[in-house]
Scaffold this motif. Structure first.
Motif, PDB file in Angstrom:
ATOM      1  N   HIS A   1      32.428  31.995  39.263  1.00  0.00           N
ATOM      2  CA  HIS A   1      33.118  31.690  37.994  1.00  0.00           C
ATOM      3  C   HIS A   1      33.820  32.939  37.457  1.00  0.00           C
ATOM      4  O   HIS A   1      34.977  32.865  37.019  1.00  0.00           O
ATOM      5  CB  HIS A   1      32.119  31.170  36.968  1.00  0.00           C
TER       6      HIS A   1
ATOM      7  N   LEU B   1      36.884  33.722  39.621  1.00  0.00           N
ATOM      8  CA  LEU B   1      37.943  32.735  39.396  1.00  0.00           C
ATOM      9  C   LEU B   1      38.642  32.977  38.061  1.00  0.00           C
ATOM     10  O   LEU B   1      39.867  32.857  37.960  1.00  0.00           O
ATOM     11  CB  LEU B   1      37.364  31.317  39.439  1.00  0.00           C
TER      12      LEU B   1
ATOM     13  N   THR C   1      42.513  33.884  38.040  1.00  0.00           N
ATOM     14  CA  THR C   1      43.377  32.960  37.306  1.00  0.00           C
ATOM     15  C   THR C   1      44.143  33.695  36.223  1.00  0.00           C
ATOM     16  O   THR C   1      45.338  33.442  36.004  1.00  0.00           O
ATOM     17  CB  THR C   1      42.546  31.816  36.693  1.00  0.00           C
TER      18      THR C   1
ATOM     19  N   LEU D   1      41.816  27.388  34.509  1.00  0.00           N
ATOM     20  CA  LEU D   1      40.546  27.660  35.179  1.00  0.00           C
ATOM     21  C   LEU D   1      39.732  26.397  35.465  1.00  0.00           C
ATOM     22  O   LEU D   1      39.247  26.220  36.586  1.00  0.00           O
ATOM     23  CB  LEU D   1      39.714  28.652  34.359  1.00  0.00           C
TER      24      LEU D   1
ATOM     25  N   VAL E   1      41.106  24.672  38.518  1.00  0.00           N
ATOM     26  CA  VAL E   1      40.819  25.389  39.767  1.00  0.00           C
ATOM     27  C   VAL E   1      39.370  25.156  40.182  1.00  0.00           C
ATOM     28  O   VAL E   1      39.080  24.849  41.352  1.00  0.00           O
ATOM     29  CB  VAL E   1      41.094  26.897  39.597  1.00  0.00           C
ATOM     30  N   GLU E   2      38.444  25.283  39.242  1.00  0.00           N
ATOM     31  CA  GLU E   2      37.030  25.094  39.569  1.00  0.00           C
ATOM     32  C   GLU E   2      36.766  23.661  40.015  1.00  0.00           C
ATOM     33  O   GLU E   2      35.990  23.432  40.959  1.00  0.00           O
ATOM     34  CB  GLU E   2      36.169  25.455  38.357  1.00  0.00           C
TER      35      GLU E   2
ATOM     36  N   LEU F   1      39.944  33.923  48.502  1.00  0.00           N
ATOM     37  CA  LEU F   1      39.708  33.301  47.199  1.00  0.00           C
ATOM     38  C   LEU F   1      40.942  33.447  46.310  1.00  0.00           C
ATOM     39  O   LEU F   1      41.328  32.506  45.610  1.00  0.00           O
ATOM     40  CB  LEU F   1      38.493  33.942  46.522  1.00  0.00           C
ATOM     41  N   GLU F   2      41.582  34.596  46.360  1.00  0.00           N
ATOM     42  CA  GLU F   2      42.778  34.813  45.552  1.00  0.00           C
ATOM     43  C   GLU F   2      43.901  33.868  45.971  1.00  0.00           C
ATOM     44  O   GLU F   2      44.591  33.298  45.123  1.00  0.00           O
ATOM     45  CB  GLU F   2      43.230  36.267  45.688  1.00  0.00           C
TER      46      GLU F   2
ATOM     47  N   VAL G   1      43.152  30.327  44.736  1.00  0.00           N
ATOM     48  CA  VAL G   1      43.473  30.170  43.315  1.00  0.00           C
ATOM     49  C   VAL G   1      44.970  29.967  43.130  1.00  0.00           C
ATOM     50  O   VAL G   1      45.415  29.056  42.426  1.00  0.00           O
ATOM     51  CB  VAL G   1      42.981  31.389  42.510  1.00  0.00           C
TER      52      VAL G   1
END
Length: 246
Positions: free
Chosen positions: A166, A169, A173, A185, A188-189, A209-210, A213
């Protein structure tokens, strides 16, 4: 993608830098004491030149004398060798001598020069496997392994502390959409929770991960490496069923 260079920079930044009271300034400028070299991005000849320096005419293109990082590094500085496992064996021999004697010679020269700084290295390869395969020197490994820091993968960090996902992210974000992060956010989650397994390994670590996102925010989708998209799945199913003709 696990933050090896960030850790190396933190270690280098924590070194003692003397303060010159007469000039009212530190002996070395902030940031000038960390000298990184990406071994994987350079040919062996360029790596040798970057590390040890060279004399004019020592190889094609050497139009002048050049100091290498080992000579340029101040006593309070640090030379960081990233992707050490990619280093050619011939350079490993010379690096071993630097560690043992604190002396080296520039390419095309025999005069000894001194290295006064700190040497750090990182790799994503299994060096013991490299030793068994004859690609990495065992004596160099034991010279370098006095202090070992293992950077955990993103998956390991999430498994140990789920809240990390979290927080990352939110940070990523915010970097992507700025003030719209609070609105973006949850989307995305929710996308990640719906489309990726709970124990997804994140093989690309922070860089993956980037990108996930960014793709979810811009395209409302993300396709992990090696995973077929919905369109490809549909094409494959119809092809097997004989529904496509040339």
């Amino acid at each position: 993608g696990t933050g090896k260079e960030l850790i190396a920079r933190a270690i280098a930044g924590a070194r003692y830098v003397p303060f010159d009271a007469a000039r009212m300034e530190f002996a070395a400028a902030p940031g000038a004491t960390f000298l990184p070299i990406n071994i994987a991005a350079l040919s062996p000849a360029l790596i040798e030149s970057e590390l040890f320096g060279h004399r004019r005419g020592s190889f094609t293109g050497a139009v002048g004398d050049r100091k290498g990082w080992l000579e340029s590094c101040p006593p309070s500085g640090s030379v960081f060798l990233d992707e050490l496992g990619e280093m050619d064996l011939s350079i490993q021999v010379k690096l071993l001598r630097v560690i043992e004697t604190r002396r080296f010679s520039a390419v095309g020269d025999t005069a000894p020069r001194a290295f006064h700084g700190k040497l750090m290295a990182a790799t994503n390869r299994d060096l013991p496997d490299g030793i068994r395969a004859g690609k990495f020197r065992e004596d160099l490994y034991y010279r370098l392994c006095a202090d070992l820091i293992q950077t955990p993968s993103l998956a390991d960090q999430i498994r140990d502390s789920p809240q990390v996902l979290h927080e990352l992210l939110l940070y990523m974000t915010s970097r992507t959409v700025g003030g719209e992060a609070e609105r973006a956010l949850p989307e995305v989650e929710a996308w990640i929770a719906k489309h990726l397994p709970k124990n997804y390994a994140w093989p690309g670590n922070y860089r993956e991960l980037e990108q996930c996102v960014r793709n979810v925010i811009i395209r409302q989708s993300y396709q992990p490496l090696g995973q077929a998209s919905d369109a490809e799945d549909s094409f494959s199913i119809r092809l097997r069923a004989g529904e496509l003709t040339a």
